[in-house]
Design an enzyme around this catalytic site. Structure first.
Site, mmCIF file in Angstrom:
data_model
loop_
_atom_site.group_PDB
_atom_site.id
_atom_site.type_symbol
_atom_site.label_atom_id
_atom_site.label_comp_id
_atom_site.label_asym_id
_atom_site.label_seq_id
_atom_site.Cartn_x
_atom_site.Cartn_y
_atom_site.Cartn_z
ATOM 1 C CG ASP A 176 -3.583 15.910 -32.528
ATOM 2 O OD1 ASP A 176 -3.465 16.778 -33.153
ATOM 3 O OD2 ASP A 176 -5.205 16.703 -32.536
ATOM 4 C CG HIS A 202 -2.708 12.578 -35.568
ATOM 5 N ND1 HIS A 202 -4.445 13.325 -35.011
ATOM 6 C CD2 HIS A 202 -2.758 11.237 -35.262
ATOM 7 C CE1 HIS A 202 -5.095 12.639 -35.106
ATOM 8 N NE2 HIS A 202 -4.866 11.501 -34.411
#
Length: 373
Positions: A176, A202
């Site tokens: 993430d 991310h």
């Protein structure tokens, strides 16, 4: 902690206590949901997702931390005791079926001061690796965070409602946000990220919770190699607030879908009246390859305020600009923005800054030694 592999249930730290994990030591988190359980829901899916204690907790402490060249292993990819799936499989099932997974974070630091993390490797957390809330003074120096790209909700380091946090000389790849700076329950300010390397993940995010206000963020000498987004500010009307005084300098990006991703409409169907506003965002000497370059303010009354100086990408990169007040410095932008001159200085210094993710410590072959709680 000497050499060996040690398995433990949750650990709570007191003020001034520092855990030293030596080079040949692995501290592994138990895979038994019962030892983390808060309300009978740990290891299951419900509508809240807050049923597990973290593996390591600092709460109301001052001083201390975790140091050493060893590994803290969250065992997120191992089958849970008494279940037929791993923590990560549970998280992915929650995404597809609806609801929220109850899984433990690796480390939480709440309402604490002057905490230090040095050289430690954090590996395979079931959820966030390090979450800070209400922290004044934290240093992450020489940290390695290493978790697969498909491990859901495994943020690297998340400073929230915190001040005076430094992340430096660290290497992060995760499933993430590599780092997410948040302000959901209070103001977050004076965060510095200096000389770091990010890989899959991310990207470097501010948000999505910015309602408490985020300010005075400095990012220097960062590489983002293969992150989906690169430099990102994300929020919406359900959790928005003022983000200001953010400076990015000497940034190298490659193989990113959205190298620049500054968006006030993170969740398109969000409802609320907490309008996100981004002001005094400065990018200087930011170099990348291709992808979408998103600058999206909220509306004409709440535009994105940004200054770009030496922001250079391949000519096939694509600007997506809406409700933005853009200033350009002497080095301009490449590709050119509408109504702005094309930057002419083609910077090539990134070629010397890419480094591979550091090799793992040698594989551990020691028997597991339970720690008494």
């Amino acid at each position: 902690m000497a050499s060996g592999r040690f398995i433990s249930g949750p650990l709570t730290f007191k003020s001034g206590v520092t855990l030293w994990v030596d080079r040949d030591a692995v501290l592994a988190a138990s895979t038994d949901p019962r030892v983390y359980d808060k309300d009978g829901h740990c290891g299951s899916i419900d509508d809240k997702g807050n049923g597990c204690r973290p593996f390591i907790l600092f709460r109301g402490t001052q001083g201390g931390g975790i140091v050493g060249e060893g590994v803290i292993d969250g065992q997120g990819g191992e089958t849970m005791v008494g279940h037929k799936e791993t923590w990560w499989q549970l998280a992915r099932r929650a995404q597809t079926e609806g609801g929220r997974q109850n899984v433990p974070r690796l480390i939480e630091v709440d309402n604490s001061r002057d905490i230090t993390f040095y050289q430690i490797t954090l590996h395979n957390s079931p959820n966030f690796h390090v979450a800070l809330k209400g922290v004044e003074g934290a240093t992450f120096w020489g940290i390695r965070i290493d978790t697969p790209a498909d491990a859901r909700n495994t943020d690297g380091i998340d400073p929230g409602a915190s001040q005076d946090v430094t992340i430096t000389h660290s290497f992060i790849r995760t499933g993430d946000d590599n780092v997410a700076i948040k302000a959901g329950s209070g103001t977050t300010s004076h965060i510095s990220l200096i000389d770091n390397h990010f890989y899959w993940g991310h990207g470097l995010s501010i948000g999505s919770e910015t309602v408490g206000g985020v300010s005075d963020i400095l990012v220097q000498n960062l590489t983002l190699d293969g992150t989906t987004s690169g430099l990102r500010i994300k929020s919406d009307v359900s959790r928005g607030g003022l983000v200001r005084n953010v400076r990015y300098e000497h940034i190298c990006l490659r193989d990113n879908r959205r190298p620049l991703d500054f968006d006030t409409h993170y969740t398109p169907n969000a409802r609320g009246n907490q309008i996100p506003v981004y002001r005094n965002i400065i990018l200087r000497d930011v170099v990348g390859t291709s992808g979408n370059l998103v600058l999206r303010g909220f509306d004409a009354a709440h535009p994105l305020g940004i200054m770009l100086d030496g922001v250079r990408f391949n000519m096939d990169a694509h600007w997506q600009v809406e409700f933005a007040q853009i200033q350009t410095g002497p080095e301009g932008t490449r590709p050119a923005l509408p109504g702005k001159p094309l930057g002419t200085n083609v910077y090539v210094g990134c070629s010397q800054r890419w480094v591979p993710f550091p090799a793992k410590n040698k594989e551990q072959t020691f028997p597991a030694i339970p720690i008494k709680r």
